[in-house]
Design a protein around this motif. Sequence first.
Motif, mmCIF file in Angstrom:
data_model
loop_
_atom_site.group_PDB
_atom_site.id
_atom_site.type_symbol
_atom_site.label_atom_id
_atom_site.label_comp_id
_atom_site.label_asym_id
_atom_site.label_seq_id
_atom_site.Cartn_x
_atom_site.Cartn_y
_atom_site.Cartn_z
ATOM 1 N N CYS A 1 -1.829 2.335 -5.104
ATOM 2 C CA CYS A 1 -0.938 1.503 -4.285
ATOM 3 C C CYS A 1 -0.108 0.577 -5.190
ATOM 4 O O CYS A 1 -0.559 0.199 -6.280
ATOM 5 N N HIS B 1 0.824 -1.214 0.000
ATOM 6 C CA HIS B 1 0.000 0.000 0.000
ATOM 7 C C HIS B 1 0.854 1.260 0.000
ATOM 8 O O HIS B 1 0.358 2.345 0.314
ATOM 9 N N CYS C 1 -7.354 0.869 -5.221
ATOM 10 C CA CYS C 1 -6.841 -0.347 -4.575
ATOM 11 C C CYS C 1 -7.941 -0.973 -3.713
ATOM 12 O O CYS C 1 -8.874 -0.288 -3.292
ATOM 13 N N CYS D 1 -7.790 -1.630 -0.782
ATOM 14 C CA CYS D 1 -7.766 -1.019 0.556
ATOM 15 C C CYS D 1 -8.580 0.266 0.608
ATOM 16 O O CYS D 1 -8.797 0.820 1.684
HETATM 17 ZN ZN LIG Z 1 -3.885 -0.149 -1.131
#
Ligand SMILES: [Zn+2]
Length: 404
Positions: A265, A248, A258, A260
Amino acid sequence: MRPPATQRTLRRQNLGTVLQHVVRRGPRSRATIAQETGFNKSTVSSLVTELIEMGMLAERGAERTGTVGRPGLVVEVEGSGAAGVGLEVNVDYLAVRVVDLAGEVRHRAHEPVDLRGRDAGEMLDRLAAMAQAALGALREAGVRPAGITVALPGLVDAVTGTLLVAPNLHWEDLPVAAELGRRLGPDAPPIAADNDANLAALAELRTGAGEGLRDFVHVTGEVGIGAGVVLGGELLRGAHGYGGEFGHLTVEPTGRRCACGSVGCLETRAGLDALLSAAEESTEGADQQPVERLAARADAGDEKARAALAEGGRWLGIALASAANLLDPEAFVLGGYFAPLAEHLAPAAEAELRLRVLGAGRGLPALLTSPMGAEAAVCGAAGEVIERVMADPASVAGGPHYTS
Ligand SMILES: [Zn+2]
């Protein structure tokens, strides 16, 4: 401040020192152990006797140290004295590896399964079944299970054994150690959990590419990308234990979304899905099969596969260069699926390192390939249990002297 060591805790520490000595240095006589550890002979003799009673050492054969005097008996590790059960939950497989005190692999299993979009309870049931099989095998072989450590693909609270966030699985606040304990029942050995990349780096440090290195970063390619940072021979965990989330690191601020929730990332460019999609390689097949096919295509000179890996290597190199400028490691160890693809990723990654690392002309961190590949995390998980046994054998063996 730590309280002063009582005699009993000192004795426990000394038991650990002697056990570690024999595990790491091999069979030797009590006299040799005394000489090498600096303990006096009677102390060593009493510690060894206690470790034999615990079933962790055994006395076999005889070592003739000279022509005069009686031959000294040799003390060696009793593998069945303790075994560590390592479990691994990954995005696309579950694995178990059991290693005993002597380093022998007692049991292993690997189940490909795509956990994305799956219910966490279902995963825990399967994991518990794999753990039961491992414990059953140990029971049958007469080996004492000393503990279970679970490697998890996300942020982990190692104190409570809770998976806090797994971005690729969309699981949050999952008390893995407690849930596994509930499924295994009260007779199960102690259960811990840790981040998979941390455990993989520890495995590399003990017996892999990191052996003998003090400062290195182990970068694990899976569906997600993680890293274990070892500085001064110790794993860097950070203030909350969340360090090493290498996947990340932002490499492209206006890039792709991403898993996340952030943008750009490294994982969106060098993660497994990104590499397979850039190479137009199908994701069909059991866990490592798409990677093997991609590696085979690149080996055979397939242009699309080579270009995708060169591009992935370039993004990886951009992130590695930032890590090199920040940490000044001796080496980066490429693990997970990066290991079988390293030959094709490394040239482009190295070019970025040469371009971006300050003082590159004076030498760059080495790019090493992990000998353990995707097995490092599960080996590290089993190894953690063995490390705990060696630090305090009495915690496992119990016995009348250490019941309080
Ligand atoms: Zn990420």
